[in-house]
Write an enzyme that holds these catalytic residues in place. Structure first.
Site, PDB file in Angstrom:
ATOM      1  CG  ASP A 144      40.109  36.577  38.339  1.00 19.93           C
ATOM      2  OD1 ASP A 144      40.226  36.736  39.580  1.00 19.93           O
ATOM      3  OD2 ASP A 144      39.656  37.462  37.591  1.00 19.93           O
TER       4      ASP A 144
ATOM      5  CD  GLU B  40      36.867  40.689  35.107  1.00 17.47           C
ATOM      6  OE1 GLU B  40      36.986  39.581  35.665  1.00 17.47           O
ATOM      7  OE2 GLU B  40      35.950  41.487  35.374  1.00 17.47           O
TER       8      GLU B  40
ATOM      9  CG  ASP C  28      39.495  44.905  37.934  1.00 20.70           C
ATOM     10  OD1 ASP C  28      38.339  44.478  37.717  1.00 20.70           O
ATOM     11  OD2 ASP C  28      40.322  44.323  38.671  1.00 20.70           O
TER      12      ASP C  28
ATOM     13  CE  LYS D  31      32.685  42.016  37.164  1.00 20.01           C
ATOM     14  NZ  LYS D  31      34.151  42.009  37.332  1.00 20.01           N
TER      15      LYS D  31
END
Ligand code: ADP
Ligand code: MG
Length: 600
Positions: free
Chosen positions: A191, A169, A8, A70
Site C-alpha cells: 500500500d 486496510e 476508507d 489520521k
C-alpha cells in the site's frame, strides 16, 4: 434492512462505497468525484469546507487548513512531536493524552476533525443512495493500536455513524479482490499512498484473514515523489518562488506525475512562472528510483517477520494511488516474483473491500470471520476446572489485561498455566489453546506467591501469555494464535451455548469456588492448630474450632454454594482470635529480627 456503507478514511484521500446487487462500487460526491481529499479548512465565520474545496484554498489558509489528521488519531502530544514539526498546526494546551488543535480560538480533537470528513462522505452516500445512511464499516491500517481504532470509532460516532466494524486496510483490499473465496493462501498487500507506505503479509486459512506481519514507513509516499519533482523545478528556476508559486509548482508536477503513469512522456507546465519542462518516463523513473527502493526494505522485513520467503506469497495486492506508477509495479513484481493485482483502481480498493465487509455484516454472506476483534473470551484454568476470563469476547485488538493469581498448595514450586478460549464457565466446555509451566518458584505457603498473568493480543492478532511470580521474578511465557482453525459456526455455537447454559454454569462455578476457598481455610486452620499460640486459647475456643472444622468438612460435598459459604464463615469466625494471636507473635518476631539486623 438498513444499508451499511464501507469507508476508507485515508491520510490523503477518503472514499465511501457500497455493495449493490452483489457488486461493490464507490459513491461519487456532488462534484462527481469519488475521492474526497482528507482536508478540512475553517474560516473566521465558523464555516468549514471539506475535500477538494478545502484543498484549493490550502495555501491562503495554511494555518487554518487541517490535513493528515489520521497521523494524530489516538495520540497524545508526545507521540506526534515529529509529525508536528512538519505540519503548520497550532497545538492547544492540555494535549498530553489527546492532542488538540487550535483553530480560530476553538480546540478540536483528531476524532472531531476526522468526523468532518466522515460527515462529508455520509452526505455523499445519502445523496447517491437517496436515503439516510447510519451504519458503516471503517478501515484502519493493520498496525493501528486500540487507541487509534477507538479514536476512529469515536470519529464515526461524532459524525452520526454507527461504526459496526473496524477493518484492517489490507484485509479490505483482499476482500475487494474476493481472495477470501480461495480459503487458503499467503497474501502480500503493498500500500503506497500519499504520505505513507505499508506492507502487510496476511494469511488466509478457512476463509479467515490473519495479519502475520506489517512493516512500512509512515513518512514515505506520493508526496515524496512530488517533492522530488518540485526540487527539480526549483533548481531550474532563476528566482525563488513564493508560497503561492510553490503551490502552483506542486499542482503542475502532480499532474505530470499522474500523466506519466499513463503515457511515456509529459510536461511540467507552471504558467504563472512561464516554466515548461518536457519529462520522459525514463527520466522520471531515474528520479524516483531511490524512493521506490525505500519501499522494498520494509517488504523484505515483513516477509522475514512473517517467517516466509517471496515464493511463499500466493497473491500480491496493490493498494494506494502511487501504485499506479509503472515502475512501482515492476519493482514489486520483481521482488515477489509474481504479477500483482492491479485490476481494480488502487485508490478505491480499500473502500470497495470495506463495502464487501459491510455486505457480509448485512447478511449478504455469513461464512467469514475477520480477526479484528477477539471473537471469544480468553483466560486461564484455575483450581477446580474453572475458566477465569482475562480478555473478554469482542475486545478490539490489540488488547491486553493482567490478573493476579496465587498457589493453592503449600510448597508448590511449579504452576501450570493453561490458556483457554470460550464463553462457558468450565474448562471442560472451553477450547484449550496452549499450556506452559512457571517453574522453580521457591516453596512458599499456599496463597503467598503473587503470580501476575498477562495476556496480550497484538495488532497482528497474536496472543502471548506470560506469567511472573512477583516476589522472586520467575518468568515464563508462550505465544498462541487465538482463533486459528476455529470456524465461524464454532464461534457462533460457543456464543449461543453460553446463553443457554449460563445459569447452570454460574451455579456450578460458584460451588467450585466455594469448595476451593473452604480447602484453603481448612488447610490454614490445620496449620494454626500446630502453632504454639494455639495453647493460649481457652478450651471453649478450642472446642468451637473443632466443631466448625468438622461442620465445614461435612458441608464440603454439598451442591449448594451458600451452605459451604456459611460453614466457611463459621470456621473463620471461630479461628479469629487464634489468627490474631499468631499474627501478633509473627509481627513481634519480625520486629525483633529487624532490631538484631540493625544492630549488626
Ligand atoms: P492515502 O491512502 O494515503 O490516503 P491514496 O491511496 O489516495 O492516499 O494515494 C494518494 C497518492 O497517490 C497521491 O500522492 C497521488 O499523487 C498519488 N497518485 C494518484 N494517482 C496517481 C497516478 N496516476 N500516478 C502516480 N501517482 C498517483
Ligand atoms: Mg490508503
Amino acid at each position: 434492512m438498513a444499508k451499511i456503507v464501507g469507508i476508507d478514511l485515508g491520510t490523503t484521500n477518503s472514499l465511501v462505497a457500497i455493495v449493490n446487487d452483489g457488486v461493490p462500487k464507490v459513491l461519487a460526491g456532488r462534484d462527481g468525484m469519488t475521492l474526497v481529499p482528507s482536508v478540512i479548512s475553517f474560516d473566521e465565520s465558523g464555516a468549514v469546507q471539506v475535500g477538494h474545496a478545502a484543498k484549493e484554498t490550502q495555501v491562503e489558509k495554511s494555518r487554518n487548513t487541517i490535513f493528515s489528521i489520521k497521523r494524530f488519531m489516538g495520540k497524545g502530544i508526545d507521540d506526534v512531536r515529529e509529525d508536528l514539526a512538519l505540519l503548520p498546526f497550532e497545538v492547544a494546551p492540555d494535549s498530553e493524552h489527546i492532542i488538540r488543535l487550535k483553530i480560530f480560538g476553538r480546540d478540536y480533537t483528531p476524532p472531531e476533525l476526522s468526523a468532518f470528513i466522515l460527515r462529508e462522505l455520509k452526505r455523499n452516500a445519502e445523496a447517491a443512495l437517496g436515503e439516510e445512511v447510519v451504519n458503516a464499516v471503517i478501515t484502519v491500517p493493520a498496525y493501528f493500536n486500540d487507541a487509534q481504532r477507538q479514536a476512529t470509532k469515536d470519529a464515526g460516532r461524532i459524525a452520526g455513524l454507527d461504526v459496526l466494524r473496524i477493518v484492517n486496510e489490507p484485509t479490505a483490499a483482499s476482500l475487494a479482490y474476493g481472495l477470501q473465496e480461495k480459503k487458503q493462501g499467503t497474501i502480500a498487500v503493498y500500500d503506497f499512498g500519499g504520505g505513507t507506505f505499508d506492507i502487510s503479509i496476511l494469511k488466509l486459512s478457512e476463509g479467515i484473514f490473519e495479519v502475520l506481519s506489517t512493516s512500512g514507513d509512515t513518512h514515505l509516499g506520493g508526496d515524496d515523489i512530488d517533492e522530488r519533482l518540485i526540487r527539480l523545478v526549483m533548481s531550474e528556476l532563476k528566482q525563488t518562488p513564493d508560497v503561492h508559486q510553490i503551490q502552483a509548482i506542486r499542482k503542475a508536477v502532480n499532474l505530470a506525475k499522474e500523466e506519466l503513469s499513463r503515457k511515456d512522456s509529459s510536461q511540467i507546465a507552471v504558467d504563472a512562472l512561464g516554466y515548461h519542462k518536457h519529462l520522459t518516463r525514463s527520466e522520471f523513473n531515474a528520479l524516483i528510483e531511490p524512493i521506490i527502493e525505500r519501499t522494498l526494505t520494509p517488504c523484505r522485513q515483513a516477509m522475514k517477520d512473517a517467517g516466509i520467503k517471496a515464493p511463499d506469497v500466493d497473491e500480491v495486492v496493490m493498494v494506494g494511488g502511487s501504485t499506479r506508477i509503472p515502475l512501482v509495479r515492476e519493482r514489486v513484481q520483481d521482488l515477489f516474483g509474481r504479477v500483482p493485482h492491479t485490476e481494480l483502481n488502487p485508490d478505491e480498493v480499500v473502500a470497495l473491500g470495506a463495502a464487501v465487509q459491510a455486505d457480509i455484516l448485512a447478511g449478504g454472506k455469513r461464512d467469514m470471520l475477520l480477526l479484528d476483534v477477539t471473537p471469544l473470551s480468553l483466560g486461564i484454568e484455575t483450581v477446580g476446572g474453572v475458566l477465569s476470563k482475562i480478555i473478554p469476547r469482542n475486545s478490539t485488538i490489540p488488547a491486553s489485561a493482567t490478573e493476579m493469581f496465587t498457589t493453592f498448595v503449600d510448597g508448590q514450586t511449579n504452576v501450570k498455566i493453561h490458556v483457554l478460549q470460550g464463553e462457558r464457565e468450565l474448562v471442560k466446555d472451553s477450547r484449550s489453546l496452549a499450556q506452559f509451566e512457571l517453574k522453580d518458584i521457591p516453596p512458599m505457603v499456599a496463597g503467598m506467591p503473587r503470580i501476575e498473568v498477562k495476556f496480550l493480543i497484538d495488532a497482528d492478532g497474536i496472543l502471548s501469555v506470560s506469567a511472573q511470580e512477583m516476589r522472586t521474578g520467575k518468568y515464563a511465557s508462550i505465544e498462541v494464535k487465538p482463533t486459528y482453525g476455529l470456524t465461524d459456526e464454532q464461534v457462533e455455537q460457543m456464543i449461543l451455548d453460553s446463553f443457554e447454559y449460563a445459569e447452570a454454569d454460574i451455579e456450578a462455578r460458584q460451588v467450585i469456588e466455594a469448595r476451593n476457598e473452604a480447602q484453603t481455610v481448612l488447610a490454614a486452620t490445620a496449620k494454626g492448630l500446630e502453632d504454639e499460640e494455639y495453647n493460649n486459647l481457652s478450651s471453649d475456643e478450642k472446642e468451637e474450632i473443632t466443631a466448625a472444622t468438622q461442620y465445614l468438612q461435612k458441608t464440603l460435598s454439598a451442591e449448594d454454594h451458600r451452605a459451604i459459604r456459611d460453614a466457611i464463615d463459621r470456621l473463620s469466625h471461630a479461628t479469629m482470635r487464634l489468627a490474631e494471636l499468631i499474627m501478633n507473635a509473627a509481627i513481634s518476631k519480625a520486629l525483633k529480627d529487624k532490631r538484631v539486623r540493625e544492630i549488626q
